[in-house]
Motif scaffolding. Sequence first.
Motif, short mmCIF file in Angstrom:
data_model
loop_
_atom_site.label_atom_id
_atom_site.label_comp_id
_atom_site.label_asym_id
_atom_site.label_seq_id
_atom_site.Cartn_x
_atom_site.Cartn_y
_atom_site.Cartn_z
N GLN A 26 -57.49 9.30 28.03
CA GLN A 26 -58.21 7.70 27.16
C GLN A 26 -58.69 8.24 25.71
O GLN A 26 -59.45 9.36 26.07
CB GLN A 26 -58.53 7.09 28.08
CG GLN A 26 -57.56 6.60 29.75
CD GLN A 26 -58.38 5.02 30.36
OE1 GLN A 26 -59.60 5.08 30.20
NE2 GLN A 26 -58.07 4.96 31.25
N ASP A 28 -61.09 6.68 23.81
CA ASP A 28 -61.86 6.61 24.26
C ASP A 28 -63.30 7.39 25.82
O ASP A 28 -64.15 7.47 25.37
CB ASP A 28 -62.61 4.81 25.16
CG ASP A 28 -62.54 4.14 26.93
OD1 ASP A 28 -61.24 5.20 26.32
OD2 ASP A 28 -62.18 3.37 26.51
N LYS A 29 -62.40 7.82 25.88
CA LYS A 29 -63.17 9.20 26.50
C LYS A 29 -63.56 10.29 26.54
O LYS A 29 -63.85 11.50 26.58
CB LYS A 29 -62.26 9.58 27.89
CG LYS A 29 -62.81 8.44 29.09
CD LYS A 29 -63.52 7.35 29.87
CE LYS A 29 -63.58 6.49 30.31
NZ LYS A 29 -64.84 5.68 30.70
N ALA A 60 -54.23 0.19 17.94
CA ALA A 60 -53.27 -0.95 19.79
C ALA A 60 -53.67 1.10 20.80
O ALA A 60 -53.24 0.73 21.53
CB ALA A 60 -52.31 -0.67 19.22
N CYS A 61 -53.25 1.76 20.33
CA CYS A 61 -53.94 3.03 20.89
C CYS A 61 -54.78 3.24 21.96
O CYS A 61 -55.97 2.76 21.19
CB CYS A 61 -52.99 4.77 20.20
SG CYS A 61 -51.67 4.88 19.32
N LYS A 62 -54.84 3.66 23.05
CA LYS A 62 -55.58 3.94 23.89
C LYS A 62 -55.46 4.94 24.95
O LYS A 62 -56.72 5.41 25.50
CB LYS A 62 -55.60 3.11 25.29
CG LYS A 62 -55.58 1.49 24.80
CD LYS A 62 -56.90 0.65 24.54
CE LYS A 62 -56.64 -0.32 23.78
NZ LYS A 62 -57.67 -0.98 22.71
N THR A 63 -54.45 6.13 25.00
CA THR A 63 -54.42 7.51 25.70
C THR A 63 -53.47 8.10 24.34
O THR A 63 -53.38 7.73 23.01
CB THR A 63 -53.54 6.74 26.40
OG1 THR A 63 -51.73 6.83 26.08
CG2 THR A 63 -53.91 6.21 27.83
N ASN A 66 -50.32 7.05 23.72
CA ASN A 66 -50.19 6.54 22.70
C ASN A 66 -49.69 7.03 21.67
O ASN A 66 -48.65 6.77 20.54
CB ASN A 66 -51.18 4.84 22.93
CG ASN A 66 -50.82 4.58 23.85
OD1 ASN A 66 -52.26 3.86 24.19
ND2 ASN A 66 -50.10 4.10 24.78
#
Length: 76
Positions: A26, A28-29, A60-63, A66
């Motif tokens: 992810q 955000d990690k 829009a990308c979270k991983t 993505n």
Amino acid sequence: MEKQEFLNLLEELFEFDHGTLTETDQLDKIPEWNSLAALGFIALMDENFNIIVAPKDLAACKTIGNLAALAGDAIQ
């Protein structure tokens, strides 16, 4: 381009060792994922795939997966 080659490009962008990232990581990690890395990613996509990434698509990308999907058929 193979997915692993794409991951290697991202690892170079983040200055990570090869084999560090996976598609399920992810964003955000990842502390290194910031506005400067996002600009670097946009440049990476343009240089390697001739793809212009729209900011809304990137947001829009979270991983990592993505991000890879933004390259479409260019990544197998």
